[in-house]
Design a protein around this motif. Structure first.
Motif, PDB file in Angstrom:
ATOM      1  N   ALA B  91     -86.389 -43.802 -29.555  1.00 19.04           N
ATOM      2  CA  ALA B  91     -87.023 -43.730 -28.235  1.00 19.04           C
ATOM      3  C   ALA B  91     -86.084 -43.111 -27.207  1.00 19.04           C
ATOM      4  CB  ALA B  91     -87.481 -45.116 -27.798  1.00 19.04           C
ATOM      5  N   PHE B  92     -84.785 -43.421 -27.302  1.00 17.58           N
ATOM      6  CA  PHE B  92     -83.834 -42.823 -26.352  1.00 17.58           C
ATOM      7  C   PHE B  92     -83.788 -41.312 -26.542  1.00 17.58           C
ATOM      8  CE2 PHE B  92     -80.967 -45.646 -23.774  1.00 17.58           C
ATOM      9  CZ  PHE B  92     -81.745 -46.780 -23.885  1.00 17.58           C
ATOM     10  N   ARG B  93     -83.861 -40.858 -27.807  1.00 13.76           N
ATOM     11  CA  ARG B  93     -83.855 -39.425 -28.062  1.00 13.76           C
ATOM     12  C   ARG B  93     -85.162 -38.797 -27.568  1.00 13.76           C
ATOM     13  NH1 ARG B  93     -83.130 -37.505 -34.165  1.00 13.76           N
ATOM     14  NH2 ARG B  93     -85.302 -38.115 -34.279  1.00 13.76           N
ATOM     15  N   GLU B  94     -86.250 -39.441 -27.929  1.00 16.79           N
ATOM     16  CA  GLU B  94     -87.578 -38.920 -27.589  1.00 16.79           C
ATOM     17  C   GLU B  94     -87.785 -38.790 -26.073  1.00 16.79           C
ATOM     18  OE1 GLU B  94     -91.493 -37.704 -28.458  1.00 16.79           O
ATOM     19  OE2 GLU B  94     -89.756 -37.945 -29.763  1.00 16.79           O
ATOM     20  N   HIS B  95     -87.327 -39.786 -25.328  1.00 19.10           N
ATOM     21  CA  HIS B  95     -87.604 -39.827 -23.876  1.00 19.10           C
ATOM     22  C   HIS B  95     -86.456 -39.292 -23.031  1.00 19.10           C
ATOM     23  CE1 HIS B  95     -91.469 -41.959 -24.188  1.00 19.10           C
ATOM     24  NE2 HIS B  95     -90.929 -42.449 -25.296  1.00 19.10           N
ATOM     25  N   HIS B  96     -85.513 -38.648 -23.670  1.00 20.39           N
ATOM     26  CA  HIS B  96     -84.372 -38.073 -22.949  1.00 20.39           C
ATOM     27  C   HIS B  96     -83.709 -39.136 -22.072  1.00 20.39           C
ATOM     28  CE1 HIS B  96     -81.846 -34.860 -21.663  1.00 20.39           C
ATOM     29  NE2 HIS B  96     -82.229 -34.889 -20.421  1.00 20.39           N
ATOM     30  N   ALA B  97     -83.392 -40.271 -22.670  1.00 20.33           N
ATOM     31  CA  ALA B  97     -82.855 -41.407 -21.913  1.00 20.33           C
ATOM     32  C   ALA B  97     -81.332 -41.354 -21.830  1.00 20.33           C
ATOM     33  CB  ALA B  97     -83.318 -42.714 -22.556  1.00 20.33           C
ATOM     34  N   GLN B  99     -77.868 -38.559 -20.955  1.00 18.02           N
ATOM     35  CA  GLN B  99     -77.330 -37.223 -20.690  1.00 18.02           C
ATOM     36  C   GLN B  99     -75.933 -37.147 -21.283  1.00 18.02           C
ATOM     37  OE1 GLN B  99     -78.067 -35.988 -16.600  1.00 18.02           O
ATOM     38  NE2 GLN B  99     -80.105 -36.864 -16.697  1.00 18.02           N
ATOM     39  N   CYS B 100     -74.948 -37.783 -20.638  1.00 15.98           N
ATOM     40  CA  CYS B 100     -73.606 -37.713 -21.230  1.00 15.98           C
ATOM     41  C   CYS B 100     -73.477 -38.660 -22.420  1.00 15.98           C
ATOM     42  CB  CYS B 100     -72.524 -37.991 -20.190  1.00 15.98           C
ATOM     43  SG  CYS B 100     -72.142 -39.731 -19.929  1.00 15.98           S
ATOM     44  N   GLY B 101     -74.283 -39.719 -22.438  1.00 15.60           N
ATOM     45  CA  GLY B 101     -74.302 -40.619 -23.585  1.00 15.60           C
ATOM     46  C   GLY B 101     -73.275 -41.728 -23.580  1.00 15.60           C
ATOM     47  N   PHE B 102     -72.448 -41.774 -22.548  1.00  9.61           N
ATOM     48  CA  PHE B 102     -71.378 -42.770 -22.567  1.00  9.61           C
ATOM     49  C   PHE B 102     -71.919 -44.199 -22.499  1.00  9.61           C
ATOM     50  CE2 PHE B 102     -67.827 -45.287 -21.086  1.00  9.61           C
ATOM     51  CZ  PHE B 102     -66.775 -44.780 -21.823  1.00  9.61           C
ATOM     52  N   CYS B 103     -72.939 -44.395 -21.683  1.00  9.52           N
ATOM     53  CA  CYS B 103     -73.463 -45.764 -21.507  1.00  9.52           C
ATOM     54  C   CYS B 103     -74.440 -46.144 -22.604  1.00  9.52           C
ATOM     55  CB  CYS B 103     -74.156 -45.893 -20.145  1.00  9.52           C
ATOM     56  SG  CYS B 103     -75.772 -45.062 -20.060  1.00  9.52           S
ATOM     57  N   THR B 104     -74.876 -45.155 -23.412  1.00  4.32           N
ATOM     58  CA  THR B 104     -76.021 -45.351 -24.305  1.00  4.32           C
ATOM     59  C   THR B 104     -75.848 -46.471 -25.335  1.00  4.32           C
ATOM     60  OG1 THR B 104     -76.431 -42.997 -24.005  1.00  4.32           O
ATOM     61  CG2 THR B 104     -77.688 -44.106 -25.720  1.00  4.32           C
ATOM     62  N   PRO B 105     -74.718 -46.548 -26.037  1.00  4.57           N
ATOM     63  CA  PRO B 105     -74.614 -47.631 -27.031  1.00  4.57           C
ATOM     64  C   PRO B 105     -74.763 -49.020 -26.387  1.00  4.57           C
ATOM     65  CG  PRO B 105     -72.877 -46.001 -27.366  1.00  4.57           C
ATOM     66  CD  PRO B 105     -73.533 -45.660 -26.061  1.00  4.57           C
ATOM     67  N   MET B 107     -76.253 -49.689 -23.530  1.00  3.21           N
ATOM     68  CA  MET B 107     -77.620 -49.768 -23.024  1.00  3.21           C
ATOM     69  C   MET B 107     -78.552 -50.209 -24.158  1.00  3.21           C
ATOM     70  SD  MET B 107     -78.665 -49.139 -19.909  1.00  3.21           S
ATOM     71  CE  MET B 107     -77.849 -47.994 -18.830  1.00  3.21           C
ATOM     72  N   ILE B 108     -78.392 -49.587 -25.319  1.00  6.01           N
ATOM     73  CA  ILE B 108     -79.269 -49.898 -26.462  1.00  6.01           C
ATOM     74  C   ILE B 108     -78.999 -51.314 -26.979  1.00  6.01           C
ATOM     75  CG2 ILE B 108     -79.657 -49.326 -28.901  1.00  6.01           C
ATOM     76  CD1 ILE B 108     -79.615 -46.384 -28.138  1.00  6.01           C
ATOM     77  N   MET B 109     -77.745 -51.701 -27.084  1.00  8.19           N
ATOM     78  CA  MET B 109     -77.451 -53.047 -27.611  1.00  8.19           C
ATOM     79  C   MET B 109     -77.946 -54.119 -26.651  1.00  8.19           C
ATOM     80  SD  MET B 109     -76.385 -52.388 -30.534  1.00  8.19           S
ATOM     81  CE  MET B 109     -75.948 -54.026 -31.160  1.00  8.19           C
ATOM     82  N   SER B 110     -77.884 -53.832 -25.345  1.00  8.72           N
ATOM     83  CA  SER B 110     -78.385 -54.796 -24.379  1.00  8.72           C
ATOM     84  C   SER B 110     -79.906 -54.890 -24.477  1.00  8.72           C
ATOM     85  CB  SER B 110     -77.960 -54.361 -22.964  1.00  8.72           C
ATOM     86  OG  SER B 110     -78.399 -55.303 -22.028  1.00  8.72           O
ATOM     87  N   ALA B 111     -80.572 -53.742 -24.447  1.00 13.98           N
ATOM     88  CA  ALA B 111     -82.043 -53.724 -24.540  1.00 13.98           C
ATOM     89  C   ALA B 111     -82.518 -54.358 -25.840  1.00 13.98           C
ATOM     90  CB  ALA B 111     -82.553 -52.289 -24.441  1.00 13.98           C
ATOM     91  N   LEU B 112     -81.717 -54.201 -26.905  1.00 13.11           N
ATOM     92  CA  LEU B 112     -82.106 -54.753 -28.208  1.00 13.11           C
ATOM     93  C   LEU B 112     -82.310 -56.273 -28.142  1.00 13.11           C
ATOM     94  CD1 LEU B 112     -82.544 -54.297 -31.268  1.00 13.11           C
ATOM     95  CD2 LEU B 112     -80.078 -54.649 -31.568  1.00 13.11           C
ATOM     96  N   GLU B 113     -81.420 -56.967 -27.427  1.00 12.86           N
ATOM     97  CA  GLU B 113     -81.597 -58.426 -27.362  1.00 12.86           C
ATOM     98  C   GLU B 113     -82.911 -58.769 -26.656  1.00 12.86           C
ATOM     99  OE1 GLU B 113     -78.741 -60.903 -25.239  1.00 12.86           O
ATOM    100  OE2 GLU B 113     -79.858 -62.687 -25.802  1.00 12.86           O
ATOM    101  N   LEU B 114     -83.203 -58.040 -25.591  1.00 11.39           N
ATOM    102  CA  LEU B 114     -84.454 -58.297 -24.865  1.00 11.39           C
ATOM    103  C   LEU B 114     -85.659 -58.064 -25.770  1.00 11.39           C
ATOM    104  CD1 LEU B 114     -86.037 -58.797 -22.196  1.00 11.39           C
ATOM    105  CD2 LEU B 114     -85.912 -56.332 -21.812  1.00 11.39           C
ATOM    106  N   GLY B 139     -80.378 -41.783 -13.723  1.00 15.30           N
ATOM    107  CA  GLY B 139     -81.235 -42.368 -12.700  1.00 15.30           C
ATOM    108  C   GLY B 139     -82.131 -43.457 -13.271  1.00 15.30           C
ATOM    109  N   TYR B 140     -81.914 -43.814 -14.512  1.00  8.46           N
ATOM    110  CA  TYR B 140     -82.530 -44.965 -15.179  1.00  8.46           C
ATOM    111  C   TYR B 140     -84.001 -44.794 -15.571  1.00  8.46           C
ATOM    112  CZ  TYR B 140     -78.324 -47.387 -13.543  1.00  8.46           C
ATOM    113  OH  TYR B 140     -77.031 -47.748 -13.289  1.00  8.46           O
ATOM    114  N   GLN B 141     -84.730 -43.880 -14.932  1.00  6.48           N
ATOM    115  CA  GLN B 141     -86.184 -43.828 -15.179  1.00  6.48           C
ATOM    116  C   GLN B 141     -86.493 -43.588 -16.658  1.00  6.48           C
ATOM    117  OE1 GLN B 141     -88.069 -44.814 -12.797  1.00  6.48           O
ATOM    118  NE2 GLN B 141     -86.339 -44.863 -11.393  1.00  6.48           N
ATOM    119  N   ASN B 142     -85.779 -42.656 -17.267  1.00  4.25           N
ATOM    120  CA  ASN B 142     -86.067 -42.369 -18.666  1.00  4.25           C
ATOM    121  C   ASN B 142     -85.578 -43.483 -19.596  1.00  4.25           C
ATOM    122  OD1 ASN B 142     -87.304 -40.058 -17.889  1.00  4.25           O
ATOM    123  ND2 ASN B 142     -85.634 -38.667 -18.517  1.00  4.25           N
ATOM    124  N   ILE B 143     -84.569 -44.207 -19.143  1.00  5.27           N
ATOM    125  CA  ILE B 143     -84.118 -45.349 -19.937  1.00  5.27           C
ATOM    126  C   ILE B 143     -85.227 -46.408 -19.967  1.00  5.27           C
ATOM    127  CG2 ILE B 143     -82.459 -47.262 -20.031  1.00  5.27           C
ATOM    128  CD1 ILE B 143     -80.350 -45.303 -18.929  1.00  5.27           C
TER     129      ILE B 143
END
Lengths: 267, 159
Positions: B91-97, B99-105, B107-114, B139-143
């Motif tokens: 979903a992160f790839r699909e929705h362009h969530a 850009q630089c990717g630094f926060c992504t891991p 972000m994903i691990m946090s969202a995973l618990e939810l 800007g968080y919208q795509n996340i």
């Protein structure tokens, strides 16, 4: 971080013994404040005594006077606990907004109280709900627990084991969180106490405190407007880059009014 | 004095001898070379270092490695099943969530618990949950869109 020794306490006797053996040792609860503080070398303990293995310190149980919450119960566990949600809904609501989910997964009730950070949320709750802090040595009423910035009634070597809350059906907490840190710039808990109300403030002063003027005004009339004219003395309030003392005083009134509005169903 | 620990890391038993002051994130990155977990702020604000310990998301820069002894630790590297990406990664790839990717891991691990607890979490719940994860690019919208989409996919809606 400077080097230190790490010990895992087997039980409370063991923790107390280890603590007594080394005056530079500190207890490790959730570590959400202590570990960052150690990185900044504002704390340099010789030894960390980890309480995380002591199961008896976790959990919520009913008690003759209400609920007893183990000192090592995490914020997330308090927020989700069915007993807390039934008997102390205002506390569950407060716990659900401490820090962020990762802080709530590790941070503990006892750790927060023992640390007495001026901007922590739980101190407002124990004061407003007239809770009792239980240690290995005595029971301390919340009114006698908070002394000053990072200073409490706890003596060297004294370990908080639980907090007892009387059931408080009507309590609400409103906070204005710093948008970056989520710490309270000002947070106010309003809780029913017999015929009157207890109003506890965090984030504004050097530690959490009750506000007599706000309590007296609510005893006369329980409406947000009743707090309009109450004098809030900002002279001893925190004044820093996040907010001036006067702004914090304005926030204390506004947060108290929000809490009252929620309790009287007008918001 | 070093302390011997052993724990489960992405499904495998591992052991290490660690200094008490070693942070979990340092152990993961330097000893186990799992560099997907990032160190952003090192002050538990940014969330780039979020991993799961016993199923709960934690900031691994604010946990000692010794505290992982006996625990079950899961990092971003433990999400994909071989070449098959996890629904959140897709979903992160699909929705362009990212850009630089630094926060992504994180972000994903946090969202995973939810999402593991509530795949139907709505936008307000996702926003509240991701308070501890900072992103300076998107800007968080795509996340938000990606997490919603992953939730739908995880609850059987399919993408």
């Amino acid at each position: 971080m400077l080097p230190f020794d790490y010990q895992r306490a087997q039980d409370l006797d063991d923790a107390e013994r280890r603590l007594a053996d080394d005056e530079n040792a500190l207890l490790l609860a959730g570590g959400m404040t202590l570990l960052p503080t150690m990185k900044m070398r504002l704390a340099m303990p010789s030894t960390l005594i980890d309480l995380n293995g002591i199961a008896a310190l976790r959990g919520v149980r009913t008690h003759a006077d209400g609920l007893e919450i183990g000192a090592m119960t995490t914020h997330a566990a308090v927020a989700a606990d069915p007993l807390v949600r039934d008997h102390l809904p205002g506390l569950a609501e407060l716990a659900a907004r401490i820090g962020d989910p990762q802080v709530r997964n590790r941070g503990t009730l006892g750790g927060s109280l023992a640390n007495s950070d001026p901007a922590a949320d739980y101190p407002a709750a124990v004061l407003a709900c007239n809770a009792t802090i239980v240690t290995r040595r005595r029971e301390i009423p919340a009114d006698e627990f908070f002394f000053d910035l990072f200073e409490t009634a706890l003596e060297p070597g004294e370990i908080v084991t639980a907090v007892r809350f009387p059931p408080v059906a009507r309590a609400a907490y409103a906070k204005f969180a710093n948008p970056a840190s989520r710490y309270a710039l000002a947070g106010v808990m309003v809780a029913a106490d017999g015929d009157g109300w207890r109003v506890a403030v965090t984030g504004a002063g050097s530690c959490a405190f009750r506000h007599a003027g706000l309590e007296a005004a609510l005893a006369r009339e329980f409406t947000p407007a009743a707090l309009d004219g109450v004098e809030i003395d900002a002279r001893a309030f925190n004044d820093d880059l996040h907010a001036s003392a006067d702004y914090r005083a304005a926030l204390v009134r506004a947060m108290a009014q929000r809490a009252v509005a929620r309790l009287s169903g007008s918001a | 004095m070093n302390i011997d620990i052993d724990f489960e890391l992405n499904g495998e038993r591992v052991s290490a001898s660690v200094e008490p002051r070693l942070l979990l994130v340092e152990l993961l990155r330097e000893t186990f070379r799992l560099t997907g977990t990032h160190i952003g702020c090192d002050t538990s604000q940014c969330g780039a270092c979020v991993v799961h310990v016993d199923g709960r998301s934690v900031k691994s820069c604010t946990l000692l490695a010794v505290q992982a002894d006996g625990a079950r630790v899961r990092t971003i590297e433990g999400l994909a099943d071989g070449e098959r990406l996890h629904p959140l990664q897709l979903a992160f790839r699909e929705h362009h969530a990212l850009q630089c990717g630094f926060c992504t891991p994180g972000m994903i691990m946090s969202a995973l618990e939810l999402l593991e607890r509530d795949p139907q979490a709505d936008e307000a719940a996702i926003r509240h949950w991701l308070e501890g994860n900072l992103c300076r690019c998107t800007g968080y919208q795509n996340i938000l869109r990606a997490v919603r989409a992953a939730g739908e996919s995880m609850s059987g809606g399919g993408t």
